[in-house]
Structure formats: C-alpha cells, structure tokens
Motif scaffolding. Structure first.
Motif, short mmCIF file in Angstrom:
data_model
loop_
_atom_site.label_atom_id
_atom_site.label_comp_id
_atom_site.label_asym_id
_atom_site.label_seq_id
_atom_site.Cartn_x
_atom_site.Cartn_y
_atom_site.Cartn_z
N PHE A 1 0.82 -1.22 0.00
CA PHE A 1 0.00 0.00 0.00
C PHE A 1 0.85 1.27 0.00
O PHE A 1 0.30 2.37 0.04
CB PHE A 1 -0.91 0.02 1.23
CG PHE A 1 -2.02 -1.00 1.19
CD1 PHE A 1 -3.20 -0.73 0.51
CD2 PHE A 1 -1.87 -2.23 1.82
CE1 PHE A 1 -4.22 -1.67 0.47
CE2 PHE A 1 -2.88 -3.16 1.78
CZ PHE A 1 -4.06 -2.89 1.09
N LYS A 2 2.16 1.14 -0.05
CA LYS A 2 3.03 2.32 -0.03
C LYS A 2 3.29 2.83 -1.46
O LYS A 2 3.47 2.02 -2.37
CB LYS A 2 4.38 1.99 0.62
CG LYS A 2 4.31 1.71 2.10
CD LYS A 2 5.69 1.38 2.64
CE LYS A 2 5.66 1.07 4.12
NZ LYS A 2 7.00 0.71 4.65
N PRO A 3 3.32 4.13 -1.67
CA PRO A 3 3.75 4.66 -2.98
C PRO A 3 5.25 4.42 -3.15
O PRO A 3 5.98 4.14 -2.19
CB PRO A 3 3.43 6.15 -2.89
CG PRO A 3 3.39 6.45 -1.44
CD PRO A 3 2.91 5.20 -0.75
N ASN A 4 5.71 4.53 -4.39
CA ASN A 4 7.11 4.23 -4.68
C ASN A 4 8.07 5.13 -3.91
O ASN A 4 9.17 4.72 -3.54
CB ASN A 4 7.37 4.36 -6.18
CG ASN A 4 6.72 3.24 -6.97
OD1 ASN A 4 6.60 2.11 -6.47
ND2 ASN A 4 6.29 3.52 -8.18
N THR A 5 7.66 6.37 -3.65
CA THR A 5 8.54 7.28 -2.91
C THR A 5 8.82 6.78 -1.51
O THR A 5 9.92 6.97 -0.98
CB THR A 5 7.91 8.69 -2.86
OG1 THR A 5 6.58 8.58 -2.31
CG2 THR A 5 7.82 9.29 -4.26
N GLU A 6 7.83 6.15 -0.89
CA GLU A 6 8.02 5.62 0.46
C GLU A 6 8.73 4.27 0.44
O GLU A 6 9.48 3.93 1.36
CB GLU A 6 6.68 5.49 1.18
CG GLU A 6 5.99 6.82 1.44
CD GLU A 6 4.74 6.65 2.29
OE1 GLU A 6 4.64 5.62 3.00
OE2 GLU A 6 3.86 7.53 2.25
N ILE A 7 8.50 3.48 -0.62
CA ILE A 7 9.14 2.17 -0.70
C ILE A 7 10.66 2.32 -0.81
O ILE A 7 11.42 1.61 -0.15
CB ILE A 7 8.60 1.38 -1.91
CG1 ILE A 7 7.12 1.02 -1.68
CG2 ILE A 7 9.42 0.11 -2.13
CD1 ILE A 7 6.48 0.31 -2.86
N PHE A 8 11.11 3.27 -1.63
CA PHE A 8 12.54 3.46 -1.85
C PHE A 8 13.13 4.58 -0.98
O PHE A 8 14.22 5.06 -1.26
CB PHE A 8 12.80 3.76 -3.32
CG PHE A 8 12.40 2.63 -4.25
CD1 PHE A 8 13.22 1.54 -4.40
CD2 PHE A 8 11.19 2.67 -4.94
CE1 PHE A 8 12.85 0.49 -5.24
CE2 PHE A 8 10.81 1.64 -5.78
CZ PHE A 8 11.64 0.53 -5.93
N SER A 9 12.41 4.97 0.04
CA SER A 9 12.91 6.00 0.95
C SER A 9 14.05 5.45 1.81
O SER A 9 14.06 4.27 2.18
CB SER A 9 11.78 6.52 1.84
OG SER A 9 12.27 7.44 2.79
N THR A 10 15.00 6.31 2.14
CA THR A 10 16.12 5.89 2.99
C THR A 10 15.72 5.77 4.46
O THR A 10 16.47 5.23 5.27
CB THR A 10 17.28 6.90 2.87
OG1 THR A 10 16.79 8.21 3.18
CG2 THR A 10 17.85 6.88 1.46
N THR A 11 14.56 6.29 4.79
CA THR A 11 14.03 6.17 6.16
C THR A 11 12.70 5.40 6.10
O THR A 11 11.63 6.00 6.04
CB THR A 11 13.81 7.55 6.79
OG1 THR A 11 12.95 8.33 5.95
CG2 THR A 11 15.14 8.27 6.95
N PRO A 12 12.76 4.09 6.07
CA PRO A 12 11.53 3.29 5.93
C PRO A 12 10.60 3.45 7.11
O PRO A 12 11.04 3.62 8.26
CB PRO A 12 12.06 1.86 5.83
CG PRO A 12 13.39 1.91 6.49
CD PRO A 12 13.95 3.26 6.20
N LYS A 13 9.32 3.40 6.83
CA LYS A 13 8.29 3.50 7.86
C LYS A 13 7.49 2.21 7.88
O LYS A 13 7.22 1.61 6.83
CB LYS A 13 7.37 4.68 7.58
CG LYS A 13 8.09 6.04 7.57
CD LYS A 13 7.11 7.15 7.26
CE LYS A 13 7.82 8.50 7.22
NZ LYS A 13 6.89 9.60 6.88
N PRO A 14 7.06 1.77 9.05
CA PRO A 14 6.30 0.51 9.12
C PRO A 14 4.94 0.60 8.45
O PRO A 14 4.46 -0.38 7.89
CB PRO A 14 6.17 0.26 10.63
CG PRO A 14 6.37 1.59 11.26
CD PRO A 14 7.32 2.33 10.39
#
Length: 281
Positions: A35-48
């Motif tokens: 359910f994450k957009p690509n910007t969050e998937i490849f972010s250097t600070t991952p969120k649960p």
C-alpha cells in the motif's frame, strides 16, 4: 515454588510472543509495502505503515494486463491446479492409509520406508526425469501434467500422516458398526471417515499450499503463457534494471489470500469432523 512456576509461565509467554512477532513481521511488511507509494518504498528512512496509502500497485496487478495476460487467468490456473491436487491426493491418500493401517501384507514396511525416502529427494533432482516422463506421455506444457506431478509429491506425505490417524481409531468401533449391520462402505463413511477428518484437513492444507506456491516445475514444464500460474506471474516484476517492489508485494498479498481463505474454510470442517466422530463413536 509458586514464584518459580509464575516466572516460568511468564518466560514461556514472552518467548511465544517473540516467536509470533518474528514470524508475522515479514507478512506485515509485505502487506504494508503493497500500500506504499514508490517514494516511500525506496525512501532511505523506511516506515512501518504507509503515510499515504495507495491502491496503484493492486490496480497494476489486477487490471494492468501483465505480459498481455489478465491476472485472473493466472489465478484460474493456480486455483484449478490446487483444487485438483487436493481432491485427487486426498482420495488416494485416504484409501492407501486405510490399507496400510488396517491390513497386513507383504512389503508393507518397505512401502512405508519408501514413503519417507521419497520425501527426502530434493525436487531439483527430479526436474529432468519428470520432464522426460511428461514429454513421453504427451503431457508436457499442460495443466493436467502439472497436476500429476503435484499429486505425486503430495500423496506420500498425506499417506504417512493419515496412517497415524487411522491407526489411532479403535478397531472396536468398526466391529461394533459391523455387529449393528453396517457394511464396510457404511462403516468407512459413518465411523472411520469422521474420526480421521482432522488429519484429512491437515493433509488437504499441505496439498493446497504445495500446489499453490510451487514454481520450479510450473516454470520448467509450462511453455505457453496462457497456462502460467501465479508464482510464475511474479517473475514479470523482476527485471535487470530493477525490481517493481510495489507490484511484487501487492501480487504476493493477493497470492496469500486464497490460502488463508482455504484454511479458514476447512478449519470449520475439522471441528465438525471431531464432533461428528465423537457422536458416532
């Protein structure tokens, strides 16, 4: 004494919770990433959890027409393979388990040992022999050929497991049914089958998961894309330049739902089988 027992109970509960969290975390991360957009998937600070949930990955998987073939075509193939494997392997395993547990015949012990030996052989070692066998029988590149392979792998385990359930049923119950006038078939369906229903459910779950998740044989034996299964579909999202992790996680999430649904459906049958067997016994 009470303090030591309480401490042991607490430690066991904590250990169980830790094991549960370790086992569930990959599944949680898979669903969250879907359910994450690509910007969050490849972010250097991952969120649960996704801060901006999106259904774009599911839309691509379901309606994107992966490799010019709709998702539901792969789903249909996987479902047919899994259900055919469950039905055929369960029927063969029940009959064989009753024969092994209730009758004494020559090479009975050898047969049981061979069931274990078959389980020890790696699947990769059988790819070429099975490929040649299916080609010789004219079943290569076909779903029925895959069903035969899956049944061959599911039946030995199912026989070995169901044998224990059949052997645990007292012979006196069958003898009592025979005294009451029940024939062998009536005794089997009214007395024996309800009591071994939990074992049959367990073997059915194993057979379903085996056929649903299998990749090596399906990828090797199937050539036409119209006969591809869901595990093969996942490879379309892996590329040389990079992997589409969003669609991969979305497709993996969709792939797990039928297994969960099948387990929940047969779990009810397992409870009803235990109750019916107790009443009839």
């Amino acid at each position: 004494m009470r303090a030591s027992k309480r401490l042991r109970k607490v430690s066991l509960n904590v250990t169980g919770i830790l094991v549960f969290l370790i086992a569930v975390f990959p599944v949680f991360w898979m669903v969250s990433t879907a359910f994450k957009p690509n910007t969050e998937i490849f972010s250097t600070t991952p969120k649960p959890l996704p801060s901006s949930p999106t259904f774009d990955h599911f839309d691509l998987v379901l309606n994107g027409g992966i490799a010019d073939t709709p998702f539901w075509s792969y789903f249909r193939n996987s479902l047919l393979l899994a259900l055919a494997t469950v039905v055929a392997s369960s029927l063969l395993a029940v009959l064989a388990a009753v024969a092994v547990a209730r009758f004494r015949f020559r090479f009975r012990t050898t047969f049981l040992i061979m069931l274990l030996v078959v389980q020890m052989v790696p699947c990769e070692a059988l790819v070429i022999p099975l490929f040649l066998d299916l080609k010789r029988m004219g079943m290569l590149n076909s779903l029925p050929g895959l069903v035969v392979v899956y049944i061959a792998f599911a039946v030995p385990f199912a026989i070995w497991m169901l044998r224990g359930f059949v052997a645990a049923v007292p012979r006196e119950l069958e003898e009592a049914a025979a005294i009451d006038g029940a024939g062998p078939i009536r005794t089997f369906f009214s007395v024996l089958l309800p009591l071994i229903a939990p074992g049959l459910v367990a073997t059915s779950i194993f057979s379903f998961i085996t056929a649903w998740n299998e990749f090596i044989f399906a990828f090797t034996f199937i050539e036409d894309q119209e006969n591809y299964t869901l595990p093969i579909m996942l490879q379309f999202f892996f590329g040389r330049s990079g992997n589409a992790w969003g669609p991969i996680m979305a497709a993996s999430t969709l792939l797990t739902l039928p297994v969960i649904a099948f387990f929940l459906a047969v779990q009810r049958r397992m409870v009803s089988g235990l109750t019916a067997g107790a009443v009839k016994g």
